[in-house]
Write a protein that holds these residues in place. Structure first.
Motif, PDB file in Angstrom:
ATOM      1  N   SER A   1       1.087  -1.182   0.073  1.00 35.20           N
ATOM      2  CA  SER A   1      -0.055  -0.008   0.052  1.00 35.20           C
ATOM      3  C   SER A   1       1.215   1.064  -0.188  1.00 35.20           C
ATOM      4  CB  SER A   1      -0.577  -0.025   1.144  1.00 35.20           C
ATOM      5  OG  SER A   1      -1.306  -1.031   1.284  1.00 35.20           O
ATOM      6  N   THR A   2       0.650   2.495  -0.172  1.00 31.75           N
ATOM      7  CA  THR A   2       0.918   3.687  -0.133  1.00 31.75           C
ATOM      8  C   THR A   2      -0.083   4.986   0.131  1.00 31.75           C
ATOM      9  OG1 THR A   2       0.134   4.233  -2.479  1.00 31.75           O
ATOM     10  CG2 THR A   2       2.362   3.325  -2.613  1.00 31.75           C
ATOM     11  N   TYR A   3       0.349   5.453   0.865  1.00 33.74           N
ATOM     12  CA  TYR A   3      -0.285   6.156   1.774  1.00 33.74           C
ATOM     13  C   TYR A   3       0.001   7.910   1.443  1.00 33.74           C
ATOM     14  CZ  TYR A   3      -1.619   2.244   4.274  1.00 33.74           C
ATOM     15  OH  TYR A   3      -1.281   1.192   5.126  1.00 33.74           O
ATOM     16  N   ASP A   4      -1.204   8.514   1.208  1.00 38.51           N
ATOM     17  CA  ASP A   4      -0.618  10.309   0.615  1.00 38.51           C
ATOM     18  C   ASP A   4      -1.661   9.893   0.900  1.00 38.51           C
ATOM     19  OD1 ASP A   4      -0.574  12.385  -0.313  1.00 38.51           O
ATOM     20  OD2 ASP A   4       0.345  11.922  -1.901  1.00 38.51           O
ATOM     21  N   PHE A   5      -1.822  11.742   2.614  1.00 40.26           N
ATOM     22  CA  PHE A   5      -3.271  11.899   2.997  1.00 40.26           C
ATOM     23  C   PHE A   5      -3.196  13.332   2.459  1.00 40.26           C
ATOM     24  CE2 PHE A   5      -2.401   8.375   5.805  1.00 40.26           C
ATOM     25  CZ  PHE A   5      -2.845   7.473   5.326  1.00 40.26           C
ATOM     26  N   SER A   6      -2.357  13.411   1.777  1.00 45.86           N
ATOM     27  CA  SER A   6      -2.826  15.004   1.433  1.00 45.86           C
ATOM     28  C   SER A   6      -4.021  15.378   0.606  1.00 45.86           C
ATOM     29  CB  SER A   6      -1.744  15.699   0.345  1.00 45.86           C
ATOM     30  OG  SER A   6      -1.863  14.935  -1.414  1.00 45.86           O
ATOM     31  N   GLY A   7      -4.749  16.767   1.295  1.00 46.71           N
ATOM     32  CA  GLY A   7      -6.169  17.078   0.071  1.00 46.71           C
ATOM     33  C   GLY A   7      -5.780  16.324  -1.121  1.00 46.71           C
ATOM     34  N   CYS A   8      -4.957  16.842  -2.333  1.00 44.03           N
ATOM     35  CA  CYS A   8      -5.560  16.574  -3.364  1.00 44.03           C
ATOM     36  C   CYS A   8      -5.399  15.116  -3.599  1.00 44.03           C
ATOM     37  CB  CYS A   8      -4.122  17.229  -3.999  1.00 44.03           C
ATOM     38  SG  CYS A   8      -3.674  17.969  -5.255  1.00 44.03           S
ATOM     39  N   ALA A   9      -4.197  14.425  -3.533  1.00 40.49           N
ATOM     40  CA  ALA A   9      -4.245  12.934  -3.566  1.00 40.49           C
ATOM     41  C   ALA A   9      -5.488  12.402  -2.905  1.00 40.49           C
ATOM     42  CB  ALA A   9      -3.416  12.543  -2.232  1.00 40.49           C
ATOM     43  N   VAL A  10      -6.010  13.128  -1.842  1.00 40.23           N
ATOM     44  CA  VAL A  10      -7.608  12.491  -1.628  1.00 40.23           C
ATOM     45  C   VAL A  10      -8.578  12.668  -2.513  1.00 40.23           C
ATOM     46  CG1 VAL A  10      -9.121  12.427   0.726  1.00 40.23           C
ATOM     47  CG2 VAL A  10      -6.581  11.875   1.253  1.00 40.23           C
ATOM     48  N   GLY A  11      -8.545  14.223  -2.655  1.00 41.63           N
ATOM     49  CA  GLY A  11      -9.838  14.280  -3.473  1.00 41.63           C
ATOM     50  C   GLY A  11     -10.006  13.707  -5.262  1.00 41.63           C
ATOM     51  N   ALA A  12      -8.084  12.894  -4.961  1.00 45.83           N
ATOM     52  CA  ALA A  12      -8.088  12.472  -6.503  1.00 45.83           C
ATOM     53  C   ALA A  12      -9.054  10.793  -6.329  1.00 45.83           C
ATOM     54  CB  ALA A  12      -6.239  12.447  -7.258  1.00 45.83           C
ATOM     55  N   SER A  13      -8.013  10.710  -5.235  1.00 51.50           N
ATOM     56  CA  SER A  13      -9.200   8.960  -5.101  1.00 51.50           C
ATOM     57  C   SER A  13     -10.895   9.322  -5.208  1.00 51.50           C
ATOM     58  CB  SER A  13      -8.611   9.028  -3.447  1.00 51.50           C
ATOM     59  OG  SER A  13      -9.518   6.963  -3.123  1.00 51.50           O
ATOM     60  N   ALA A  39      -0.660  12.623  13.226  1.00 50.31           N
ATOM     61  CA  ALA A  39      -0.526  13.380  12.376  1.00 50.31           C
ATOM     62  C   ALA A  39      -1.544  13.640  11.388  1.00 50.31           C
ATOM     63  CB  ALA A  39       0.876  13.211  11.590  1.00 50.31           C
ATOM     64  N   ILE A  40      -2.310  12.432  10.763  1.00 52.01           N
ATOM     65  CA  ILE A  40      -3.155  12.373   9.865  1.00 52.01           C
ATOM     66  C   ILE A  40      -4.137  13.536  10.153  1.00 52.01           C
ATOM     67  CG2 ILE A  40      -4.816  11.303   8.481  1.00 52.01           C
ATOM     68  CD1 ILE A  40      -3.683   8.783   8.320  1.00 52.01           C
ATOM     69  N   LEU A  41      -4.720  13.368  11.437  1.00 50.91           N
ATOM     70  CA  LEU A  41      -5.817  14.586  11.619  1.00 50.91           C
ATOM     71  C   LEU A  41      -5.029  15.724  12.656  1.00 50.91           C
ATOM     72  CD1 LEU A  41      -6.851  11.866  14.649  1.00 50.91           C
ATOM     73  CD2 LEU A  41      -8.131  12.618  12.222  1.00 50.91           C
ATOM     74  N   ARG A  42      -3.889  16.089  12.718  1.00 47.53           N
ATOM     75  CA  ARG A  42      -4.007  17.340  13.286  1.00 47.53           C
ATOM     76  C   ARG A  42      -3.320  17.961  11.725  1.00 47.53           C
ATOM     77  NH1 ARG A  42      -0.064  15.719  16.930  1.00 47.53           N
ATOM     78  NH2 ARG A  42       1.360  14.973  15.537  1.00 47.53           N
ATOM     79  N   ASP A  43      -2.911  17.193  10.024  1.00 51.19           N
ATOM     80  CA  ASP A  43      -2.385  18.193   8.902  1.00 51.19           C
ATOM     81  C   ASP A  43      -3.796  18.110   8.498  1.00 51.19           C
ATOM     82  OD1 ASP A  43      -2.695  16.961   6.171  1.00 51.19           O
ATOM     83  OD2 ASP A  43      -1.122  19.061   6.280  1.00 51.19           O
ATOM     84  N   GLY A  44      -4.651  17.853   8.572  1.00 50.17           N
ATOM     85  CA  GLY A  44      -6.593  18.114   8.560  1.00 50.17           C
ATOM     86  C   GLY A  44      -7.074  18.219   6.676  1.00 50.17           C
ATOM     87  N   SER A  45      -5.650  18.098   5.785  1.00 55.09           N
ATOM     88  CA  SER A  45      -6.376  17.758   4.462  1.00 55.09           C
ATOM     89  C   SER A  45      -6.980  16.722   3.717  1.00 55.09           C
ATOM     90  CB  SER A  45      -4.932  18.256   4.048  1.00 55.09           C
ATOM     91  OG  SER A  45      -4.416  17.249   4.131  1.00 55.09           O
ATOM     92  N   ALA A  46      -6.729  15.401   4.783  1.00 58.65           N
ATOM     93  CA  ALA A  46      -7.726  14.317   3.792  1.00 58.65           C
ATOM     94  C   ALA A  46      -9.244  14.352   4.560  1.00 58.65           C
ATOM     95  CB  ALA A  46      -6.982  13.523   4.691  1.00 58.65           C
ATOM     96  N   LEU A  47      -9.319  15.434   5.543  1.00 61.34           N
ATOM     97  CA  LEU A  47     -10.681  15.109   5.994  1.00 61.34           C
ATOM     98  C   LEU A  47     -10.877  16.676   5.608  1.00 61.34           C
ATOM     99  CD1 LEU A  47     -10.526  14.493   9.809  1.00 61.34           C
ATOM    100  CD2 LEU A  47     -11.256  12.947   7.963  1.00 61.34           C
ATOM    101  N   GLN A  48     -10.037  17.647   5.642  1.00 63.75           N
ATOM    102  CA  GLN A  48     -10.635  18.396   4.241  1.00 63.75           C
ATOM    103  C   GLN A  48     -11.508  18.393   3.025  1.00 63.75           C
ATOM    104  OE1 GLN A  48     -11.639  21.470   5.474  1.00 63.75           O
ATOM    105  NE2 GLN A  48     -12.864  22.400   4.273  1.00 63.75           N
ATOM    106  N   ALA A  49     -10.555  17.322   2.263  1.00 66.09           N
ATOM    107  CA  ALA A  49     -10.430  17.154   1.407  1.00 66.09           C
ATOM    108  C   ALA A  49     -12.436  16.249   1.274  1.00 66.09           C
ATOM    109  CB  ALA A  49      -9.806  16.333   0.304  1.00 66.09           C
ATOM    110  N   LEU A  50     -12.008  15.823   1.971  1.00 68.37           N
ATOM    111  CA  LEU A  50     -13.372  14.588   2.306  1.00 68.37           C
ATOM    112  C   LEU A  50     -14.791  15.661   2.501  1.00 68.37           C
ATOM    113  CD1 LEU A  50     -11.878  11.523   4.018  1.00 68.37           C
ATOM    114  CD2 LEU A  50     -12.367  12.039   1.369  1.00 68.37           C
ATOM    115  N   ALA A  51     -14.683  16.703   3.640  1.00 68.12           N
ATOM    116  CA  ALA A  51     -15.799  17.595   3.865  1.00 68.12           C
ATOM    117  C   ALA A  51     -16.253  18.138   2.775  1.00 68.12           C
ATOM    118  CB  ALA A  51     -15.348  17.951   4.826  1.00 68.12           C
ATOM    119  N   GLY A  52     -15.351  18.832   1.623  1.00 71.03           N
ATOM    120  CA  GLY A  52     -15.530  19.161   0.431  1.00 71.03           C
ATOM    121  C   GLY A  52     -16.378  18.333  -0.022  1.00 71.03           C
ATOM    122  N   ALA A  53     -15.875  17.730  -0.189  1.00 68.42           N
ATOM    123  CA  ALA A  53     -16.777  16.105  -1.102  1.00 68.42           C
ATOM    124  C   ALA A  53     -17.867  15.632  -0.557  1.00 68.42           C
ATOM    125  CB  ALA A  53     -15.217  14.352  -0.697  1.00 68.42           C
ATOM    126  N   ARG A  54     -18.088  16.273   0.460  1.00 65.55           N
ATOM    127  CA  ARG A  54     -19.560  16.227   0.671  1.00 65.55           C
ATOM    128  C   ARG A  54     -20.318  16.904   0.924  1.00 65.55           C
ATOM    129  NH1 ARG A  54     -19.621  14.264   6.679  1.00 65.55           N
ATOM    130  NH2 ARG A  54     -18.103  16.307   7.665  1.00 65.55           N
TER     131      ARG A  54
END
Length: 157
Positions: A1-13, A39-54
Motif C-alpha cells: 500500500s501507498t499512503y498519501d493523505f494530502s488533500g489533493c491525493a484524497v480528492g483524486a482518489s 499526524a493525519i488528523l493534525r494535518d487535516g487536509s484529508a478530512l478537509q478534502a472529504l468534507a468538501g466532497a461531502r
C-alpha cells in the motif's frame, strides 16, 4: 500500500472511485491510517478534502480507521468524522472507550478484523462483539461462501 493523505491525493482518489464505480456519490469514504493517526488528523487536509466532497454531494459520510486508541479519540474530537473502523474483539479490547464514546455520540462503529486475522472462531468473536450495542457493522471476510454464511448466521442468533 501507498499512503498519501494530502488533500489533493484524497480528492483524486474520491474522483477515481466515483469514476470506477460509475456513480455520482458513495455512502462512506474511509481514511485508513498508516499508523500516524495523530499526524493525519493534525494535518487535516484529508478530512478537509472529504468534507468538501461531502458538501458537493459526492460523499455522504466520512470514516476514520485509526491504529491507536489515542487516534480514535482524536478522530472523535473532529466533528467531520461520522464513523470509526476499529479492530475490536475478545483479544483486542483497548478500543472499548472509543466504541462507547462513538456510540454515545451517535457515530457509527465498524469492526474490522473481528476474528483476529483468523485466530478466533466466529462462534467466539461474533456474539462477543454484538454484545456491544454501539457496534454498527462487523466487517467479516470468509474463505468461502459456506463459511461466510455460517458466520453471518451467528449474528442472527
Amino acid at each position: 500500500s501507498t499512503y498519501d493523505f494530502s488533500g489533493c491525493a484524497v480528492g483524486a482518489s474520491v474522483a477515481a472511485s466515483l469514476d470506477r464505480l460509475r456513480t455520482t456519490h458513495v455512502d462512506c469514504v474511509w481514511v485508513h491510517s498508516d499508523g500516524t493517526d495523530l499526524a493525519i488528523l493534525r494535518d487535516g487536509s484529508a478530512l478537509q478534502a472529504l468534507a468538501g466532497a461531502r458538501e458537493r454531494g459526492q460523499v455522504r459520510a466520512i470514516g476514520f480507521s485509526p491504529k491507536t486508541l489515542e487516534g480514535a479519540m482524536a478522530a472523535l474530537d473532529d466533528a467531520r468524522v461520522d464513523a470509526l473502523m476499529l479492530e475490536f474483539h475478545p483479544r483486542e479490547t483497548s478500543m472499548l472507550p472509543a466504541v462507547r464514546r462513538a456510540g454515545a455520540e451517535g457515530r457509527a462503529v465498524f469492526v474490522k478484523k473481528p476474528l483476529a486475522s483468523g485466530h478466533l472462531s466466529p462462534a467466539e468473536a461474533i456474539p462477543w462483539i454484538l454484545q456491544h450495542p454501539e457496534v454498527t457493522c462487523v466487517v467479516v471476510g470468509g474463505l468461502n461462501a459456506d463459511r461466510l454464511r455460517a458466520t453471518a448466521a451467528l449474528a442472527q442468533a
